[in-house]
Design a protein around this motif. Sequence first.
Motif, mmCIF file in Angstrom:
data_model
loop_
_atom_site.group_PDB
_atom_site.id
_atom_site.type_symbol
_atom_site.label_atom_id
_atom_site.label_comp_id
_atom_site.label_asym_id
_atom_site.label_seq_id
_atom_site.Cartn_x
_atom_site.Cartn_y
_atom_site.Cartn_z
ATOM 1 N N HIS A 1 0.835 -1.205 0.000
ATOM 2 C CA HIS A 1 0.000 0.000 0.000
ATOM 3 C C HIS A 1 0.865 1.247 0.000
ATOM 4 C CE1 HIS A 1 -2.620 3.106 1.777
ATOM 5 N NE2 HIS A 1 -3.587 2.478 1.114
ATOM 6 N N TYR A 2 1.955 1.222 0.749
ATOM 7 C CA TYR A 2 2.863 2.372 0.821
ATOM 8 C C TYR A 2 3.583 2.588 -0.520
ATOM 9 C CZ TYR A 2 7.093 4.958 2.091
ATOM 10 O OH TYR A 2 8.127 5.865 2.119
ATOM 11 N N SER A 3 3.904 1.507 -1.235
ATOM 12 C CA SER A 3 4.689 1.613 -2.473
ATOM 13 C C SER A 3 3.865 2.109 -3.654
ATOM 14 C CB SER A 3 5.299 0.251 -2.821
ATOM 15 O OG SER A 3 6.161 -0.184 -1.798
ATOM 16 N N LEU A 4 2.534 1.871 -3.638
ATOM 17 C CA LEU A 4 1.700 2.196 -4.790
ATOM 18 C C LEU A 4 1.227 3.642 -4.744
ATOM 19 C CD1 LEU A 4 -0.458 -1.052 -5.035
ATOM 20 C CD2 LEU A 4 1.100 -0.197 -6.778
ATOM 21 N N ASN A 5 1.056 4.225 -5.932
ATOM 22 C CA ASN A 5 0.434 5.541 -6.045
ATOM 23 C C ASN A 5 -1.050 5.427 -5.759
ATOM 24 O OD1 ASN A 5 2.733 7.005 -6.760
ATOM 25 N ND2 ASN A 5 2.549 6.449 -8.923
ATOM 26 N N PRO A 6 -1.740 6.552 -5.449
ATOM 27 C CA PRO A 6 -3.207 6.499 -5.286
ATOM 28 C C PRO A 6 -3.859 5.952 -6.544
ATOM 29 C CG PRO A 6 -2.335 8.570 -4.442
ATOM 30 C CD PRO A 6 -1.175 7.875 -5.090
ATOM 31 N N GLY A 7 -4.758 4.969 -6.356
ATOM 32 C CA GLY A 7 -5.388 4.327 -7.504
ATOM 33 C C GLY A 7 -4.528 3.271 -8.155
ATOM 34 N N GLY A 8 -3.374 2.925 -7.532
ATOM 35 C CA GLY A 8 -2.500 1.914 -8.107
ATOM 36 C C GLY A 8 -3.128 0.529 -8.085
ATOM 37 N N ILE A 9 -2.527 -0.388 -8.859
ATOM 38 C CA ILE A 9 -3.083 -1.734 -9.039
ATOM 39 C C ILE A 9 -2.131 -2.751 -8.425
ATOM 40 C CG2 ILE A 9 -3.718 -3.496 -10.732
ATOM 41 C CD1 ILE A 9 -4.514 -1.253 -12.608
ATOM 42 N N LEU A 10 -2.689 -3.662 -7.616
ATOM 43 C CA LEU A 10 -1.951 -4.794 -7.050
ATOM 44 C C LEU A 10 -2.461 -6.053 -7.719
ATOM 45 C CD1 LEU A 10 -0.004 -6.075 -5.001
ATOM 46 C CD2 LEU A 10 -1.876 -6.113 -3.360
ATOM 47 N N PHE A 11 -1.551 -6.841 -8.327
ATOM 48 C CA PHE A 11 -1.894 -8.039 -9.093
ATOM 49 C C PHE A 11 -1.306 -9.243 -8.365
ATOM 50 C CE2 PHE A 11 -3.482 -10.602 -12.050
ATOM 51 C CZ PHE A 11 -2.812 -10.846 -13.236
ATOM 52 N N LEU A 12 -2.175 -10.101 -7.773
ATOM 53 C CA LEU A 12 -1.736 -11.268 -7.012
ATOM 54 C C LEU A 12 -1.968 -12.538 -7.821
ATOM 55 C CD1 LEU A 12 -3.127 -10.375 -3.468
ATOM 56 C CD2 LEU A 12 -0.860 -9.926 -4.373
ATOM 57 N N GLY A 13 -1.449 -13.640 -7.287
ATOM 58 C CA GLY A 13 -1.630 -14.925 -7.928
ATOM 59 C C GLY A 13 -3.022 -15.474 -7.720
ATOM 60 N N SER A 14 -3.363 -16.528 -8.491
ATOM 61 C CA SER A 14 -4.720 -17.069 -8.441
ATOM 62 C C SER A 14 -5.046 -17.698 -7.095
ATOM 63 C CB SER A 14 -4.889 -18.098 -9.557
ATOM 64 O OG SER A 14 -3.926 -19.141 -9.413
ATOM 65 N N ALA A 15 -4.035 -18.127 -6.335
ATOM 66 C CA ALA A 15 -4.267 -18.754 -5.037
ATOM 67 C C ALA A 15 -3.988 -17.800 -3.882
ATOM 68 C CB ALA A 15 -3.402 -20.011 -4.903
ATOM 69 N N GLU A 16 -3.881 -16.503 -4.139
ATOM 70 C CA GLU A 16 -3.539 -15.534 -3.115
ATOM 71 C C GLU A 16 -4.665 -14.534 -2.936
ATOM 72 O OE1 GLU A 16 -0.052 -14.113 -4.985
ATOM 73 O OE2 GLU A 16 1.303 -15.517 -3.986
ATOM 74 N N SER A 17 -4.782 -13.975 -1.743
ATOM 75 C CA SER A 17 -5.806 -12.975 -1.454
ATOM 76 C C SER A 17 -5.230 -11.954 -0.485
ATOM 77 C CB SER A 17 -7.045 -13.640 -0.846
ATOM 78 O OG SER A 17 -6.735 -14.198 0.424
ATOM 79 N N ILE A 18 -5.967 -10.844 -0.317
ATOM 80 C CA ILE A 18 -5.500 -9.774 0.569
ATOM 81 C C ILE A 18 -5.903 -10.030 2.012
ATOM 82 C CG2 ILE A 18 -5.493 -8.061 -1.254
ATOM 83 C CD1 ILE A 18 -8.166 -7.061 -0.216
ATOM 84 N N GLY A 19 -6.650 -11.097 2.270
ATOM 85 C CA GLY A 19 -7.007 -11.425 3.642
ATOM 86 C C GLY A 19 -7.878 -10.345 4.264
ATOM 87 N N GLY A 20 -7.465 -9.873 5.434
ATOM 88 C CA GLY A 20 -8.241 -8.875 6.159
ATOM 89 C C GLY A 20 -7.880 -7.449 5.827
#
Length: 460
Positions: free
Chosen positions: A43-62
């Motif tokens: 979250h700190y590394s991305l610009n506002p409105g940035g996109i995080l792309f995870l793997g198919s078996a991964e999630s952001i959890g809580g």
Amino acid sequence: MINFASQNLIMDPPFTKLDILTCRNLLIYLAPELQKKLFPLFHYSLNPGGILFLGSAESIGGFTDLFASDHSKSRIFLRQHSGTRGGAIEFPSAFVGAPLHESKRIRPPVINPDSLQTLAEQWLLQHHAPAAVLVNNQGDILFVSGRTGRYLEPASGKANWNVFAMTREVLRYELSRTFQKARSHHEPVTSRRIELDSDKSTSFVSLTVQILNAPRALSGLAMIVFTEAGHALKEKGESPKKTSAKGHALELEQELLHAREEIQSTREEMQTSQEELKSMNEELQSANEELQSTNEELTTSKEEMQSLNEELQTVNAELQQKLDELSAASNDMRNLLNSTEIATIFLDNALCVRRFTAQATAIIKLIPGDIGRPVTDLVSNLLYSGLAEDAREELRTLAPIEKTLETHDGRWFAMRLMPYRTMDNRIDGVVITFTDMTAVKKLEAKLRAKVDSSERKQAK
């Protein structure tokens, strides 16, 4: 336009001001504790409105307060503009730091008493404000306010400024529980009336832990406040054994209450984990179905490619056969033209040279590089300059034109112009042939000379 660099995610400083951050199939190999530290860092590394792309078996959890799902099936998440955990960032240098008992001593900043106001504020803080300490997210003390001797004491052994190591044993469990709860919920958490025993009385203290969001310099730090909650005198007739038993019973009740709270918290976490696992299982089943469908499509495509390859092989064989036939026909035509010893020139509709035989080079100065040149640009041995006009007339009338022409070296040729017709009977140029008549002309001249000679004799 591309920079390549090695990056150790849990040791190197993060890249910043990113628009897209792709981290696929990496988090599944990390422990849950380390994963929880990485999402605030993303979250700190991305610009506002940035996109995080995870793997198919991964999630952001809580971490739904930091990232919003844009396309859950494709694991694409958008950075939230204001995440409540934005201040509690652990940078990679803290991931692999020393254990709590070996943490470096961080000395509190020295306040310079440079004015009467500063001295007055210090006196008020020391005598009337509750005791408090400012710590980072690992519990290292950064600043101390007021008298904290009743609650904190130096740990034995190597000097350690970690609040969990310095807290008195009776407060240590409550402080640890309250601190973790405040970090999880990001709101002030208070543990009320914790009992502190002394020789003559029993005093009570309340613990309040708050994660700071403002000002910006304190964002992510935690303030621990110790507030006196009264005291009670011990009865004179109360025996030590009775007092000890009573205290032990109260301690057991308190531990039981804490154990129930921990069980409830663990149960909620397990339910959340079960829901995530169920969702992940559904996604895996969907992915499996998609893979099966893709496999079937690939099989169908493979069969179509094989069929197309067979058709291409058949067409290639037919083209090769036609090429052989054309090559044979070309050889036959070349041999035919050479065997007739007739000079032939083929012109297109623009009167440019399309093809010529070897015998034609003795009449008109032709070389292979003259293919495509206008016939008017060529040098001829003929004592005749109307070849181009005759060719135009042939294209206009389509009637054969025949003429007898002489060359500079005394040779004679019978020139014949005919239209060039294609297989579909279309006029596509002119064919010019030259037949050598030198021998005929010489014989004709001899006969004419003999006739003239005999006529002169008769006249005499």
